[in-house]
Motif scaffolding. Structure first.
Motif, mmCIF file in Angstrom:
data_model
loop_
_atom_site.group_PDB
_atom_site.id
_atom_site.type_symbol
_atom_site.label_atom_id
_atom_site.label_comp_id
_atom_site.label_asym_id
_atom_site.label_seq_id
_atom_site.Cartn_x
_atom_site.Cartn_y
_atom_site.Cartn_z
ATOM 1 N N LEU A 199 -5.485 -1.594 -4.604
ATOM 2 C CA LEU A 199 -4.668 -2.198 -3.143
ATOM 3 C C LEU A 199 -5.698 -2.171 -2.116
ATOM 4 C CD1 LEU A 199 -1.480 -0.451 -3.815
ATOM 5 C CD2 LEU A 199 -1.894 -3.049 -3.980
ATOM 6 N N PHE A 200 -6.490 -0.975 -1.924
ATOM 7 C CA PHE A 200 -7.574 -1.062 -0.897
ATOM 8 C C PHE A 200 -8.484 -2.121 -0.998
ATOM 9 C CE2 PHE A 200 -11.821 0.007 0.681
ATOM 10 C CZ PHE A 200 -11.581 0.479 1.905
ATOM 11 N N LEU A 208 0.746 -1.070 0.024
ATOM 12 C CA LEU A 208 0.147 0.039 -0.036
ATOM 13 C C LEU A 208 1.021 1.297 -0.127
ATOM 14 C CD1 LEU A 208 -2.854 -1.185 2.494
ATOM 15 C CD2 LEU A 208 -3.295 -0.180 0.053
ATOM 16 N N ARG A 218 -4.115 2.861 -5.573
ATOM 17 C CA ARG A 218 -4.731 2.827 -4.404
ATOM 18 C C ARG A 218 -6.172 1.916 -4.473
ATOM 19 N NH1 ARG A 218 -2.666 7.886 -1.274
ATOM 20 N NH2 ARG A 218 -0.457 6.926 -1.025
#
Length: 102
Positions: free
Chosen positions: A34-35, A23, A31
């Motif tokens: 990745l979140f 992250l 992002r």
């Protein structure tokens, strides 16, 4: 209160540490992906804790089941037989079929 066993806790911490690094190294465009990956990991960990909790409950109940399970099964079977006498006639065929499949 610990929610996980020590082995599970170490596994969770190692996995989370790897996700944190990913992250922090990820670009602004990465992002959202990745979140979602982190959320999937957390939900997987929660599910693992639910399974662990269920197994712990079963381990606490095992002596009760061992002690009273036969009486429960017998009374349940008698109720089914009284409600439907043909139930007992179908049972041997069902058992034979189950054994043949194995």
């Amino acid at each position: 209160m610990e929610m996980q066993g020590s082995a599970r806790k170490e596994e969770t911490e190692a996995g989370w540490k790897a996700l944190e690094q990913e992250l922090s190294a990820g670009s602004l465009q990465e992002r959202p992906r990745l979140f979602c990956k982190a959320l999937e990991y957390v939900l997987g960990r929660v599910n693992a804790m639910r399974v662990d909790a269920a197994n712990a409950r079963l381990r606490t109940l095992v002596h009760v089941i061992q002690e009273h399970g036969i009486e429960y099964e017998q009374s349940h079977m008698l109720k089914k037989i009284k409600a439907n006498p043909a139930y007992l006639q179908r049972t041997p065929a069902w058992i034979r079929e189950a054994v043949e499949h194995e």
